[in-house]
Design a protein around this motif. Structure first.
Motif, mmCIF file in Angstrom:
data_model
loop_
_atom_site.group_PDB
_atom_site.id
_atom_site.type_symbol
_atom_site.label_atom_id
_atom_site.label_comp_id
_atom_site.label_asym_id
_atom_site.label_seq_id
_atom_site.Cartn_x
_atom_site.Cartn_y
_atom_site.Cartn_z
ATOM 1 N N THR A 37 1.005 -1.058 -0.145
ATOM 2 C CA THR A 37 0.011 -0.118 -0.046
ATOM 3 C C THR A 37 1.038 1.255 0.065
ATOM 4 O O THR A 37 0.652 2.091 -0.852
ATOM 5 N N LEU A 38 1.933 1.327 0.707
ATOM 6 C CA LEU A 38 2.785 2.406 0.902
ATOM 7 C C LEU A 38 3.650 2.602 -0.368
ATOM 8 O O LEU A 38 3.591 3.923 -0.960
ATOM 9 N N TYR A 39 4.028 1.567 -1.081
ATOM 10 C CA TYR A 39 4.624 1.616 -2.302
ATOM 11 C C TYR A 39 3.770 2.134 -3.396
ATOM 12 O O TYR A 39 4.344 3.031 -4.184
ATOM 13 N N THR A 40 2.327 1.797 -3.469
ATOM 14 C CA THR A 40 1.612 2.192 -4.453
ATOM 15 C C THR A 40 1.204 3.619 -4.236
ATOM 16 O O THR A 40 1.263 4.465 -5.212
ATOM 17 N N LYS A 41 0.985 4.063 -2.973
ATOM 18 C CA LYS A 41 0.958 5.400 -2.537
ATOM 19 C C LYS A 41 2.071 6.366 -2.929
ATOM 20 O O LYS A 41 1.704 7.477 -3.452
ATOM 21 N N PHE A 42 3.184 5.805 -2.728
ATOM 22 C CA PHE A 42 4.240 6.658 -3.118
ATOM 23 C C PHE A 42 4.394 7.133 -4.642
ATOM 24 O O PHE A 42 4.805 8.285 -4.953
ATOM 25 N N HIS A 43 4.011 5.981 -5.513
ATOM 26 C CA HIS A 43 4.109 6.553 -6.922
ATOM 27 C C HIS A 43 2.664 7.379 -7.356
ATOM 28 O O HIS A 43 2.814 8.027 -8.337
ATOM 29 N N GLU A 44 1.698 7.066 -6.677
ATOM 30 C CA GLU A 44 0.559 8.056 -6.740
ATOM 31 C C GLU A 44 0.875 9.489 -6.502
ATOM 32 O O GLU A 44 0.704 10.421 -7.267
ATOM 33 N N GLU A 45 1.559 9.549 -5.323
ATOM 34 C CA GLU A 45 1.989 10.766 -4.801
ATOM 35 C C GLU A 45 3.101 11.651 -5.573
ATOM 36 O O GLU A 45 3.134 12.812 -5.748
ATOM 37 N N ALA A 46 4.091 10.745 -6.145
ATOM 38 C CA ALA A 46 5.338 11.155 -6.798
ATOM 39 C C ALA A 46 4.642 11.777 -8.249
ATOM 40 O O ALA A 46 5.473 12.680 -8.459
ATOM 41 N N GLU A 47 3.630 11.502 -8.642
ATOM 42 C CA GLU A 47 3.312 12.168 -10.056
ATOM 43 C C GLU A 47 2.715 13.389 -9.611
ATOM 44 O O GLU A 47 2.581 14.162 -10.613
ATOM 45 N N ILE A 48 2.299 13.573 -8.360
ATOM 46 C CA ILE A 48 1.900 15.099 -8.057
ATOM 47 C C ILE A 48 3.109 15.961 -7.608
ATOM 48 O O ILE A 48 3.290 17.155 -7.794
ATOM 49 N N HIS A 49 3.661 15.155 -6.696
ATOM 50 C CA HIS A 49 5.034 15.808 -6.080
ATOM 51 C C HIS A 49 6.349 15.109 -6.763
ATOM 52 O O HIS A 49 6.916 14.254 -5.822
ATOM 53 N N PRO A 50 6.716 15.468 -7.796
ATOM 54 C CA PRO A 50 7.925 14.782 -8.116
ATOM 55 C C PRO A 50 9.115 14.776 -7.400
ATOM 56 O O PRO A 50 10.060 13.852 -7.590
ATOM 57 N N GLN A 51 9.200 15.562 -6.313
ATOM 58 C CA GLN A 51 10.397 15.836 -5.511
ATOM 59 C C GLN A 51 10.661 14.353 -4.681
ATOM 60 O O GLN A 51 11.721 14.020 -4.284
ATOM 61 N N LEU A 52 9.485 13.609 -4.634
ATOM 62 C CA LEU A 52 9.525 12.369 -3.888
ATOM 63 C C LEU A 52 10.728 11.460 -4.276
ATOM 64 O O LEU A 52 11.182 10.684 -3.718
#
Length: 567
Positions: A190-205
């Motif tokens: 779940t965390l790994y999936t969330k990271f990629h979803e958030e990274a599309e909005i916040h590329p600095q991740l």
């Protein structure tokens, strides 16, 4: 020497073509009335300056070997009819004597083959997408052992790389330690999936993930602690899957195992002047073999997959002295392995030519590729548990008094999943279908298993006792040499050739399809011959049934499927 070799040798005496070429040209006629083997004479017409038909006539008259009841010309073909009774006795006695060793070859005697397969990424769920590498690799290991090789099974775990930096960053942002401890894989996924979803909005991740991985490489205590924790929890989950599949490994040395060994590999490349600097990164140029440069070290000093795979290859050759190395990895990694093998050749290692990438197609869900990153996966453990449940339900309906119902349900359910994969040529994509896996009709695992169980039941009813060292001297009736049984005998005889071809082509589907052919042929024979109702020739018929059980069990075992004696 088998009858095909005898036929080839007899033709070889009459011609100038090589024995190997003759052997390749020999066919099996489409109709039994045309014989058991056929040699086309077209190739000889030019040098003999005769028509293929007259050449066939001349060669047919010259073949007098005892194992053929007759050899005749049929147009441009030389057709050989095998002496049915003597051949049947020979094949059945061989199977009765060799049993589980029937079909074993000595091609790889004294040689070691290392097989890199399964190799899931830790901290990610074991999905249907991982099934292909796992069962293809295991089957190839079994087939290699049947060919005489010492097979070393390696699970090169994906336990290192930038994805762990991403996971650490995700855990630091949104992780809950209690949740992870309760359901490690599910929560980390779940965390790994969330990271990629958030990274599309916040590329600095993405940069943050890279920084965490660099910390890990540099030995930062928090990063190392998280990595070890994620790894241990993953291995516990993976072991459940491997136990269900009944698959074991000789080594779990993953990517992290080579961390302290890559420096030596880089030094060797430097010593041979193979490294070049490109945009700050260190690469091996491969333009001379029409490949992109092989990245060895990033500009920030981080290593890559290629660095590890080169190091792993050097380590495996040193420790196992392999004569062949297989990498059972999806086709999307083809260029990567071409690069790795090319670099090893540039380093002057002749054994690099014995390294083979064994690619395969994808499991599809509604026509689309499964993706861990996008959360579009079907978990393998869920599938296995569901097929076992459905198999148990089926047994309750059809055979409620069966002993060991749970064990048989597991053998059928798991076998159905494995067989559904391996009956397909490995390069084909497979559409996920629980229904297709479990049907007892057509080309499925349950169909072959049920045929085996039916044959075992016949043997039990006929009081067959293999421990009596029964041996055939002659056939009391023609029940074992009629047209239906004759096709079955020839199929049983071809088992070792099927094993050999499956290894040469690195294709377990050859064995899976072969077991289906044997099952179909036996069921056809069973429907026409009253095996138990006539004492005259009973032992010969039971010997044939027993031979079928030996070959079906051996074939299923090669692809990692159990053969329950009752269902």
């Amino acid at each position: 020497m088998n009858v095909k070799e005898v036929f080839a040798q007899a033709i070889y005496k009459q011609t100038e073509i090589s024995l190997e070429q003759i052997y390749r040209l020999i066919e099996v006629p489409k109709h039994p009335s045309l014989g058991d083997l056929a040699f086309p004479c077209f190739l000889l017409a030019k040098t003999w300056k005769k028509s293929p038909a007259s050449i066939a006539e001349q060669i047919a008259q010259s073949i007098t070997e005892d194992c053929f009841s007759k050899v005749e010309a049929n147009g441009p073909y030389v057709n050989g009819f095998i002496h049915r009774e003597s051949f049947t006795i020979s094949v059945l006695n061989q199977i009765l004597y060799e049993r589980e060793n029937y079909g074993t070859l000595s091609d790889g005697a004294g040689k070691t083959i290392v097989i890199d397969f399964s190799s899931p990424n830790i901290a990610k769920p074991f999905s249907m997408g991982h099934l292909r590498s796992t069962v293809i690799g295991n089957a190839l290991s079994n087939i290699a052992q049947k060919c005489g090789y010492n097979a070393v099974k390696i699970n090169h775990l994906g336990d290192w790389g930038t994805q762990f930096g991403k996971l650490m960053a995700a855990f630091k942002h949104w992780g809950d330690e209690d949740k992870v401890r309760k359901q490690p894989i599910a929560e980390l996924f779940t965390l790994y999936t969330k990271f990629h979803e958030e990274a599309e909005i916040h590329p600095q991740l993405i940069d943050e993930g890279r920084q965490w991985f660099k910390k890990l490489e540099d030995g930062d205590s928090e990063a190392v602690y998280l990595w070890k924790w994620f790894r241990e929890e993953s291995l516990k989950e993976f072991s459940k899957i491997y136990q269900l599949l009944n698959i074991s490994f000789d080594s779990f040395a993953g990517e992290a195992f080579y961390n302290d060994k890559m420096g030596e590999t880089i030094e060797k490349l430097q010593g041979q002047n193979l490294l070049e600097v490109s945009d700050g990164a260190e690469v091996v140029d491969l333009t001379d073999v029409s490949l992109p440069p092989c990245l060895i070290k990033k500009s920030d000093g981080a290593t890559l997959y290629a660095t590890r795979d080169l190091t792993a290859a050097l380590y495996r050759q040193e420790h196992y002295q392999f004569s062949k190395a297989l990498y059972v990895v999806g086709h999307e990694q083809s260029v990567h392995f071409q690069q790795v093998f090319a670099v090893l050749e540039k380093m002057g290692y002749p054994w690099a030519k014995s390294m083979i990438h064994v690619p395969f197609g994808l499991y599809l869900q509604n026509g689309k590729k499964m993706s861990t990153r996008k959360g579009r996966v079907i978990l393998l453990e869920n599938v296995l548990q569901e097929t076992i449940r459905l198999a148990e339900q089926n047994i309750e309906q059809k055979n409620p008094t069966l002993e060991n119902k749970k064990e048989v349900a597991k053998q059928v359910g798991v076998g159905a999943v494995i067989f559904h994969d391996l009956k397909n040529y490995r390069m084909n994509n497979i559409e996920f279908s629980l229904e297709q896996m479990l049907t007892f009709e057509g080309e499925t695992g349950p169909y072959v298993q049920y045929t085996f169980a039916r044959a075992c039941s016949i043997l039990q009813k006929g009081n067959w006792n293999i421990n009596s060292n029964f041996s055939l001297k002659k056939l009391a009736t023609n029940d074992v040499v009629n047209d239906d049984s004759w096709e079955l005998i020839k199929l049983l005889f071809s088992f070792s050739n099927q094993v050999q071809q499956a290894f040469i082509q690195l294709d377990p589907s050859i064995i899976a399809k072969y077991t289906v052919d044997v099952a179909k042929c036996f069921n056809k024979y069973y429907s026409k011959v009253k095996i138990l109702t006539n004492n005259n020739g009973l032992q010969e018929r039971l010997a044939l049934v027993y031979a079928v059980t030996v070959v079906l069990k051996n074939g299923l075992q090669l692809i990692g499927v159990d053969a329950p004696k009752s269902m």
